[in-house]
Design a protein around this motif. Structure first.
Motif, PDB file in Angstrom:
ATOM      1  N   HIS A   1     -44.336  80.884 -80.286  1.00 26.02           N
ATOM      2  CA  HIS A   1     -43.630  79.702 -79.766  1.00 26.02           C
ATOM      3  C   HIS A   1     -42.406  79.390 -80.628  1.00 26.02           C
ATOM      4  O   HIS A   1     -41.354  79.015 -80.113  1.00 26.02           O
ATOM      5  CB  HIS A   1     -44.574  78.490 -79.687  1.00 26.02           C
TER       6      HIS A   1
ATOM      7  N   ASN B   1     -35.668  70.958 -79.672  1.00 26.89           N
ATOM      8  CA  ASN B   1     -34.606  71.308 -78.710  1.00 26.89           C
ATOM      9  C   ASN B   1     -33.596  70.167 -78.617  1.00 26.89           C
ATOM     10  O   ASN B   1     -32.389  70.402 -78.571  1.00 26.89           O
ATOM     11  CB  ASN B   1     -35.196  71.588 -77.323  1.00 26.89           C
ATOM     12  N   LEU B   2     -34.105  68.950 -78.589  1.00 25.91           N
ATOM     13  CA  LEU B   2     -33.227  67.773 -78.579  1.00 25.91           C
ATOM     14  C   LEU B   2     -32.297  67.799 -79.792  1.00 25.91           C
ATOM     15  O   LEU B   2     -31.101  67.558 -79.683  1.00 25.91           O
ATOM     16  CB  LEU B   2     -34.073  66.498 -78.592  1.00 25.91           C
TER      17      LEU B   2
ATOM     18  N   GLU C   1     -34.841  79.363 -76.879  1.00 21.49           N
ATOM     19  CA  GLU C   1     -34.800  78.248 -75.911  1.00 21.49           C
ATOM     20  C   GLU C   1     -33.656  77.278 -76.241  1.00 21.49           C
ATOM     21  O   GLU C   1     -32.943  76.812 -75.352  1.00 21.49           O
ATOM     22  CB  GLU C   1     -36.153  77.532 -75.970  1.00 21.49           C
TER      23      GLU C   1
ATOM     24  N   THR D   1     -36.702  72.860 -69.458  1.00 18.35           N
ATOM     25  CA  THR D   1     -36.850  74.095 -70.242  1.00 18.35           C
ATOM     26  C   THR D   1     -38.333  74.432 -70.300  1.00 18.35           C
ATOM     27  O   THR D   1     -39.185  73.544 -70.392  1.00 18.35           O
ATOM     28  CB  THR D   1     -36.327  73.936 -71.680  1.00 18.35           C
TER      29      THR D   1
HETATM   30  C1  GRF Z   1     -40.546  73.668 -75.867  1.00 19.92           C
HETATM   31  O1  GRF Z   1     -40.935  75.014 -76.026  1.00 19.92           O
HETATM   32  C2  GRF Z   1     -40.669  73.235 -74.456  1.00 19.92           C
HETATM   33  O2  GRF Z   1     -40.210  74.138 -73.515  1.00 19.92           O
HETATM   34  C3  GRF Z   1     -42.154  73.085 -74.390  1.00 19.92           C
HETATM   35  O3  GRF Z   1     -42.476  72.382 -75.552  1.00 19.92           O
HETATM   36  C4  GRF Z   1     -41.524  72.731 -76.538  1.00 19.92           C
HETATM   37  C5  GRF Z   1     -40.848  71.472 -76.989  1.00 19.92           C
HETATM   38  O4  GRF Z   1     -40.496  71.554 -78.291  1.00 19.92           O
HETATM   39  N1  GRF Z   1     -42.640  72.570 -73.172  1.00 19.92           N
HETATM   40  P1  GRF Z   1     -39.640  70.411 -78.991  1.00 19.92           P
HETATM   41  O5  GRF Z   1     -40.286  69.083 -78.651  1.00 19.92           O
HETATM   42  O6  GRF Z   1     -38.245  70.504 -78.466  1.00 19.92           O
HETATM   43  O7  GRF Z   1     -39.716  70.715 -80.444  1.00 19.92           O
END
Ligand code: GRF
Length: 187
Positions: A166, A13-14, A173, A107
């Protein structure tokens, strides 16, 4: 708008936020990326992108309160407008929430208030829901609680495992997080 992003894991996500800032579609500045443990891919990604990166290693602190204070101090030093918990697997102290009241965005890979906690995807599959998704919300001192900003539904397929589901949730996400941060930045 300046943000500090907190990560614990792979930081995909980052990476999406980094990319959106780099291509000009997300008008904000990532002041720093922080982690609660060293040697994660999230920290690597941040450093590779040339971002300020800091680790407040949970294991280095004998007392939880000392880690809480160190995290707050490290984040506050960057004077962020918003702090983004992006796969940051720690509940922060009430002092942190107070310092960033209404400015701490989390998130979560489920449709809150269903399936809070560290295993939102696994728990949704175990319950047998046919639709789950992701939530971006303002975090308070609870576990994945606080005002919801936006959500995206994701269909659970019969053949889904925790991993495949996921991965699909994370696609949604990333998009949702970037949309929300863009809205906040343009507000
Ligand atoms: C995301 O689904 C976040 O919401 C959850 O862990 C995942 C993090 O993934 N708690 P990443 O570290 O951004 O790849």
């Amino acid at each position: 708008m300046r943000i500090v992003v907190l990560v614990s894991g792979t930081g995909s996500n980052l990476q999406a936020v980094i990319d959106a800032v780099a291509d000009g579609s997300l008008p904000l500045e990532i002041a720093a990326v922080g982690a609660d443990r060293p040697d994660t891919f999230g920290v690597e990604r941040s450093a590779a992108a040339g971002l300020e990166t800091f680790v407040v290693n949970f294991k280095d602190y004998a007392a939880r309160a000392d880690w809480d204070a160190a995290l707050l101090e490290a984040v506050a030093a960057y004077k962020p407008d918003y702090v983004v918990s992006s796969g940051f697997m720690r509940i922060v102290a009430p002092s942190f929430i107070n310092a960033f009241e209404g400015r701490y965005v989390n998130t979560h890979p489920a449709l809150l208030p269903s399936f809070p906690g560290a295993h939102g995807v696994r728990d949704a599959i175990a319950y047998g829901v046919k639709v789950t998704g992701c939530t971006v919300h303002f975090a308070d001192a609870g576990v994945d609680t606080g005002p919801i900003i936006a959500q995206t539904p994701v269909t659970v397929l019969p053949e889904d495992t925790e991993e495949t589901l996921h991965e699909r949730i994370k696609v949604a996400e990333r998009e949702l997080l970037i949309q929300v941060l863009g809205d906040l930045a343009r507000a």
